[in-house]
Design an enzyme around this catalytic site. Structure first.
Site, short mmCIF file in Angstrom:
data_model
loop_
_atom_site.label_atom_id
_atom_site.label_comp_id
_atom_site.label_asym_id
_atom_site.label_seq_id
_atom_site.Cartn_x
_atom_site.Cartn_y
_atom_site.Cartn_z
N TRP A 48 23.45 2.73 30.84
CA TRP A 48 24.85 2.32 30.96
C TRP A 48 25.81 3.49 31.19
CZ3 TRP A 48 25.82 -1.86 26.58
CH2 TRP A 48 25.11 -3.02 26.91
N GLU A 54 22.88 13.98 35.54
CA GLU A 54 24.29 14.20 35.16
C GLU A 54 24.39 15.17 33.99
OE1 GLU A 54 25.22 10.05 34.87
OE2 GLU A 54 25.00 9.88 37.04
N SER A 69 20.49 3.86 42.80
CA SER A 69 21.01 2.69 43.52
C SER A 69 20.01 1.53 43.57
CB SER A 69 21.47 3.09 44.93
OG SER A 69 22.52 4.03 44.85
N GLY A 120 21.24 2.21 36.95
CA GLY A 120 22.57 2.57 36.47
C GLY A 120 23.53 1.40 36.66
N GLY A 121 24.34 1.47 37.71
CA GLY A 121 25.41 0.49 37.96
C GLY A 121 24.99 -0.96 37.80
#
Ligand code: 13P
Length: 254
Positions: free
Chosen positions: A14, A101, A217, A238-239
């Protein structure tokens, strides 16, 4: 060799999204097909502040709880850090280590990734170790070298028995949050290189047990093809993991 003996893993990262109420709403909206899923195994990695809410709202499900980072020490004067023992205590079974990240913005190195991986294993947390090349490294044809070195350094001083329990995530940095997925055949090729490197650091049998996820992605319309690749044992999402509908569609990829 076939990957039939490796149970796939779909993990949601998240990142720095969702508060406590949004976390509760997410779990309430998940269908039973996801809440009770065992193949794939489903892991959700919310921010630290949502771990407690997530654990409560996962009650009675087969869902696994993961953290996004941790320190390698058990406790101490490390302001702002969270230890593996604290993660165990709050109900985590998994922890992301060395996400790009963290490497890019927070000074994470192959050295800290190794210390954290060792500490996670010592406290029976399953590390999901993230590796992957940046765009300029891919353009300079350095992808294989970068990934091999990241895997070798992550696995220093770890026994074969413990290596078998580690999950790797291949996340090409240029594919993260960009909508550009890595071509499935190419992602499979790099995951195969990760598996060969694991075999060099342990043995072939161990490497056959290690789960390797693809991340970058991943969406409901890309997952099926990604999962059909022999070296890809799941996804780090992720998203698309933030929305219960798209995450459920990914979990139910079959
Ligand atoms: P996206 O799925 O949003 O590209 O993020 C991938 C990722 O970084 C998962 O850890």
């Amino acid at each position: 060799m076939s990957n039939q003996k490796r149970v796939p893993v779909i993990a949601g990262n998240w990142k720095m999204y969702k508060n406590v109420n949004e976390t509760r709403d997410f779990f309430r909206a998940l269908p039973d097909s996801v809440r009770s899923c065992t193949d794939p195994m489903v892991v959700i990695c919310p921010p630290f502040t949502d771990l407690h809410s997530a654990k409560e709202n996962m009650g009675g499900s087969t869902l696994q709880l993961g953290a996004q980072n941790m320190h390698w020490q058990d406790e101490g004067a490390f302001t702002g850090e969270i230890s593996p023992l604290m993660l165990r205590d709050i109900g985590c079974s998994h922890v992301l280590i060395g996400h790009s990240e963290r490497r890019q913005y927070f000074g994470e190195t192959d050295g800290t990734v190794n210390r954290k991986t060792l500490a996670a294993l010592q406290w029976q947390l399953i590390p999901i170790v993230c590796v992957g090349e940046k765009l300029e490294e891919r353009e300079a044809k350095l992808t294989d070298n970068v990934v091999i070195v990241q895997v070798q350094r992550a696995l220093l001083n770890i026994s074969k028995e413990l290596i078998a329990t580690i999950i790797f995530a291949y996340e090409p940095v240029w594919a993260i949050g960009t909508g550009k997925t890595c071509d499935s055949a190419e992602a499979n090729r790099v995951c195969g290189i990760i598996r060969e490197t694991v075999a060099m650091m342990s043995d072939k049998e161990t490497a056959e047990q290690v789960r390797i996820l693809y991340g970058g992605s991943v969406k409901p319309d890309s997952i099926k093809e990604q999962m059909s690749q022999p070296h890809i044992d799941g996804a780090l999402v992720g998203g698309a993991s933030l929305d219960p509908k798209s995450f459920s569609a990914i979990v139910n990829f079959r």
